[in-house]
Every structure is written in C-alpha cells, then in structure tokens.
Design an enzyme around this catalytic site. Structure first.
Site, PDB file in Angstrom:
ATOM      1  N   ASP A  21       0.865  -1.187   0.000  1.00 26.91           N
ATOM      2  CA  ASP A  21       0.000   0.000   0.000  1.00 26.91           C
ATOM      3  C   ASP A  21       0.900   1.237   0.000  1.00 26.91           C
ATOM      4  O   ASP A  21       1.909   1.298   0.701  1.00 26.91           O
ATOM      5  CB  ASP A  21      -0.894   0.013   1.244  1.00 26.91           C
ATOM      6  N   GLU A  35      -4.892   1.835  -4.253  1.00 27.19           N
ATOM      7  CA  GLU A  35      -3.425   1.835  -4.222  1.00 27.19           C
ATOM      8  C   GLU A  35      -2.885   0.585  -3.554  1.00 27.19           C
ATOM      9  O   GLU A  35      -1.689   0.501  -3.246  1.00 27.19           O
ATOM     10  CB  GLU A  35      -2.914   3.075  -3.481  1.00 27.19           C
TER      11      GLU A  35
END
Length: 613
Positions: A478, A521
């Site tokens: 992430d 993301e």
C-alpha cells in the site's frame, strides 16, 4: 479399327471356319463312302468269281476258267486287274494251276496265311487305286460242300482273289463336290456380309455414337448429341438419351467450377469430374462436421486438440508438430513424440522459421537443406504456415522417413489446409474471447491481474498447491499517504504512481509469481515456492525500488513516495490462501499504524490483538 470392321472380320472368320469344317467333314465322309463302295464291289466280284469257279469245277471245265475271269475283268471298267492265287494244298491235290495263279506279292502271301481280307489304297497325283485281296476258305456247309472235293481241313484257305480298282473318278467327283460347296459357302458369306452391312451397320454406328457420348460424360461433358438412322425403339432411346444428357448438363455442367469455389486448386482433377465431385463432397461433408463440432468448443486449446485429432486420425501422420506464433513468441502446441526438428534459435527468433517468414510451404525435397534451421538430415519434412489473423499464425511441421508417406502427405496438403481454413474463424473467435476475458481479468492502468482474477483462480491455485505441496508468500502493498497525492497534485499524478508500482512489481518478481492490483493503491503479490530469505529479499527490493522513484508533479517540482508491505506465508501461517491474504493485510495494517514505510511479517500475536481484529 472401327466396330463395324471388327464385326465384319469376326463374322467372316466364323463363316469361313464353319465352311472349312463342313468341307473337311464332307471330304472325309466322301472318301470313306468311296472306299466302302469299292470294297463292296470287290466283295461282290469275289463272290461271283467263287460261284463261277465252283460251277466250272462241278461241270468239269476248270480249264476254261481263264476266259471267265477275263470276261469279269473286261466287263467292269473300274477293275484294273484281277487274278487268282492257289494255295499249296490245292496245287498238291489237283496239280499246278496257270502261270498267273501264283503269289504275286506279300499281300497275297499274308491273306493265304491269315485268311483275312486285306484292303490297301495307293494314291498318287494322277490316280487312286484300291487293292482288295479276299480269301476263299473251305466250308463244310452249303452246296456244294468244299470238303467233298478238297482233302483239307475246314476253314483252310484254298486260294485268294486279288483285285485292283481305279477309284480316281470318285476322287475327282469328290473334289468337284467340295468346290461346289466352297462356292456356295463363299456366296453365303457374301450375302451375310451384305445383310450385316445393310441392317447391322446403323446399329453399330449408333453404338459408336453412344460410346463417344458416354466417354465425354465420363469426363464431365454432357453436351454430346446422339444421332441414328434406325427407326422404332432405337430412335426412342436416342431421343431419351438426348433429353437425359441435356438435363445432366444443366445440373452438373458447372459442377467443377462450383466446387472450385469451396476447394482450392489442385484438390480436383479433370480426368473424372463426377468421381472428383463425390470425393470433394465427402471432403466438404467431413469439414462441415468438423467445423460444427469445434464451434461448440469453449476454448482455443479445445479447438487445437480437435485439429490435432483430425491430423492424427484422418491423415494418419506418423510424426508431426503444431506451433502457434504470436507477439508472445513461438509456442509448441503439440508434438507426437520426441523433440522438434527446429533449432533452438528459432524459439528465440521466429523470423528464422522459413515457413513463417516466407508464408509458403517448405517441402524438403525441393532443394537440398532447404530450411537452414532444420536440425535433422535423416528425415523428409513438410512445414505448412497458416495465418489466423494479423497477430496469430500456425505452423504445421510433418516429418517422415518413408518416401511413400511423404508423397501422400504432399498430396494431402490442400486437404490439410481445408481443415485449417475451417478452424480459422473458430480459433480467431476463441482468441478474441480470450483477449476479452483476459482484459476483464486485468487492470487497465497497470496491466496487472485484478481482484476478479484472484477470486476466479485462487481455488485453482489452492488445489494445485495442496496436490503438489507447494508454498506461497503473500505480500500486501500500500502506498503511504496516497490520498494526499491525489488531493495535492491531482489524479493524473496519482495514476502515475499506480502505474510505476506495476512496473516495479513486474521487474522484481518471476514469471511463476503473480502481481495483482487488489484495489485502489493496494497491491497483492503471490510468490510461488519462494524461500523465507528469497521472499524477504523480493519484498525489500520492491520496497527500495519504489522509494527511489522520482515523480514529476509539474512546475519543476518532484515527489518521492514510500510503500508499506505486509507479509504472510502459506501454509505456515494459515491453511488457505484467503486467510494468508487476510493475515498479510493485518501485517500491512500494523506497518501503517507503526510508522509506515516498512515491511512487517505476520505473527500470531497480531490476530490475538483485539485492536487489530
């Protein structure tokens, strides 16, 4: 030689043979008849002489017998000579006879000894003579009784009468008869031939005309017009044939051209179009069944298997290989046994494949070492290229040591291409389906697999891992403070960050590993059969590679970002991959909440911490 000439010759020879057989039969019968007739006269004359001599003896005038015999001889023009031969017993009892009553030749002597009649024919170019010598035997019956005068035993030969008959006239008469018969036969033959010429010739012309029409029809030409001068049923048949051929011409006249629209040049010949049509229609039927079958197959691989089955069972290739060539390279779909005859360099550079590069069939017998990339000199080979579309092509490579099989393969090339042509739209459709399906399973921005792919195939990965005792290391990634990137610099810069993450992942994992955009993301990496140290190294490489990236955010400014990574291992941490993904996410959460920009490995304590559950 025409049929008419043949028939006339055959009939003439048959009639001549019949005439010759008749003449020979008559000649033999006539000769036998002549001999029998002369012998019968001789027997009758002998009986007359015997009776006359007996009368001379009874009347005591035996000394007058010479005149008697001369009269018999002179009164019968056919008798050339007549004489008596007395036996020794008669001479002993009555004394010697006249000087001409002695044995003249061996025939007289043989008749005296055997008591049997002897006949002998003497034939020359001028005449024919029949010699007959008949014995006189002493009998004890009749009147007078021979034994009453002769002191001899019964059946003793007392004498012989010999005669020579001139039967030349009989021969001449026979020859004349034969000539007459021959003349009649020749006349008969001439009449028969005239009748044949008059009545049968029109039928022969009709048969010849029909034969010509049938030969044309055999070649696929039904334009022949039948003609005849014969009336009645024959004329009706001709009219019916003309009507039939006209209909056949209308139906089959263009059959070759019509078939040529379905079958490439070379599959049909001009020797027997109807037979060719039967062959081609059978071929079209088989191809139609093949196409209808593969249209129901769901995947490109299934269609390839159908094609391979057709090559194996229909064409009975002893050895062949099928390659798929695309932008991804050269892929071996199937090989019947062993290894490919192509050098390894072809695998690296598909343009080295002569068939693919030239888009033409490569037949080894056309030139010595025709394909420079063929690694086998002991086999004959045929390589057939076939384009599916602009991106995909097939190359079929067939090899054999048997020159007869090679010749058959060469003849089968058009039929092979027919099957490939039938499979082409189906393969192309399956390729498009695969592309669409792959696009639905991939992230459009990064080109990585998406979460849908994971959900669809994770069970498959699990079963395979359990079956083969495989391991997976799960990395959950992430971007730190990604929301601020979008808020500060806009989504375009945010998208650049996402794209670069995808590039970093591709550059740092193996082909056997999987990189997935899990959402936003967040990214997921499955490291297949990685060691503990290897997995940590990959995670650190990804972490450091991303941290080194510099992003242009506009106005001459740049930006760098970091990522946090959570790690878990299957089956060490959990018995399912889904649990490992959850645990990797838990480790990522720990990394985020403990300072970010770090790699955190999952531990059991994280699951026991209520704040993390």
């Amino acid at each position: 030689m025409t049929s008419k000439t043949k028939l006339l010759i055959i009939v003439t020879l048959m009639l001549l043979a019949l005439g010759v057989a008749t003449i020979i039969n008559i000649s033999l019968n006539f000769r036998d008849y002549s001999l029998k007739s002369a012998t019968q006269k001789a027997t009758t004359t002998a009986a007359i002489v015997k009776d006359g001599l007996t009368a001379h003896m009874v009347n005591g005038i035996m000394n007058k017998r010479r005149y008697f015999l001369e009269q018999i001889s002179s009164n019968n023009t056919e008798i050339k000579a007549l004489w008596l031969v007395r036996s020794a017993d008669v001479d002993k009892q009555f004394g010697p006879g006249f000087a001409n009553e002695t044995i003249r030749d061996s025939i007289d002597e043989e008749v005296l000894e055997s008591g049997q009649i002897i006949k002998k024919v003497k034939e020359s170019a001028d005449n024919i003579t029949l010699r007959v010598s008949i014995p006189y035997k002493a009998t004890a019956t009749g009147n007078p009784d021979c034994l009453s005068c002769h002191t001899v035993a019964r059946d003793t030969t007392l004498g012989v009468i010999s005669m020579e008959f001139d039967i030349t006239n009989m021969r001449n008469t026979g020859l004349l008869t034969i000539l007459k018969i021959l003349g009649i036969n020749l006349l008969f033959i001439a009449i028969v031939l005239l009748l044949i010429n008059h009545y049968i010739t029109p039928y022969l012309k009709l048969f010849s005309n029909m034969q010509e029409g049938i030969q044309k029809a055999y070649r696929g030409d039904f334009t022949h017009h039948f003609t005849t001068t014969v009336k009645g049923d024959a004329k009706n048949i001709v009219e019916q044939l003309n009507t039939l051929f006209q209909k056949m011409q209308e139906t089959f006249g263009d059959i070759k051209n019509n078939l040529a629209t379905f079958i490439p040049q070379g599959c049909i010949s001009s020797h027997d179009p109807l037979s060719d049509a039967k062959t081609v229609i059978k071929e079209l039927s088989d191809i139609y069944k093949f196409k209808k079958t593969i249209e129901l197959d769901q995947t490109k691989e299934s269609v390839y298997n159908r094609v391979i089955d057709a090559f194996t069972h229909k064409f009975d290739f002893s050895h062949f290989a099928l390659f798929e060539i695309s932008s991804k390279g050269r892929h071996l779909i199937y090989i019947s046994s062993g290894e490919s005859i192509c050098n390894e360099s072809v695998q690296e550079d598909v343009m080295l494949c002569r068939a693919y590069r030239t888009k033409s069939d490569v037949i080894s017998t056309e030139f010595v070492k025709l394909c420079q990339e063929c690694s086998c000199n002991t086999l004959e080979y045929i390589c057939i290229p076939f384009d599916i579309n602009d991106e995909y092509s097939l190359v079929l490579s067939i090899t054999t040591k048997d020159i007869k099989e090679f010749s058959k393969i060469n003849d089968d090339i058009p039929s092979i291409k027919n099957y490939l042509e039938a499979a082409k739209p189906v393969i192309e459709s399956r390729i498009l389906t695969d592309k669409l399906r792959e696009s639905s399973l991939k992230d459009g921005m990064t080109g990585l697999y998406n979460r849908r792919f994971l959900e669809e195939f994770i069970d498959h990965f699990m079963k395979q891992a359990q079956r083969n005792k495989e391991t997976y290391t799960v990395l959950m990634l992430d971007v730190d403070f990604f929301k601020s990137v979008n808020d500060t610099y806009g989504h375009d810069v945010g998208d650049k960050v996402i794209v670069e993450i995808g590039n970093v992942l591709r550059e740092n994992i193996r082909e056997s590993d999987l990189a997935i955009r899990y959402g936003g993301e967040e990214f997921l990496v499955l490291l297949h059969n990685a060691t503990y140290e290897g997995a940590k190294l990959v995670a650190h490489n990804i972490h450091s590679a991303f941290a080194k990236l510099v992003f242009d955010v506009g106005n001459g400014k740049t930006m760098q970002k970091t990522i946090s990574i959570g790690m878990s291992r299957y089956p060490d941490d959990a018995d399912t991959l889904w649990k490992c993904i959850k645990f990797a996410d838990t480790a990522l959460y720990v990394a985020k909440t403990t300072g970010r920009n770090k790699i955190v490995e999952y531990s059991q304590e994280m699951s026991e911490n209520k704040d993390l559950r």
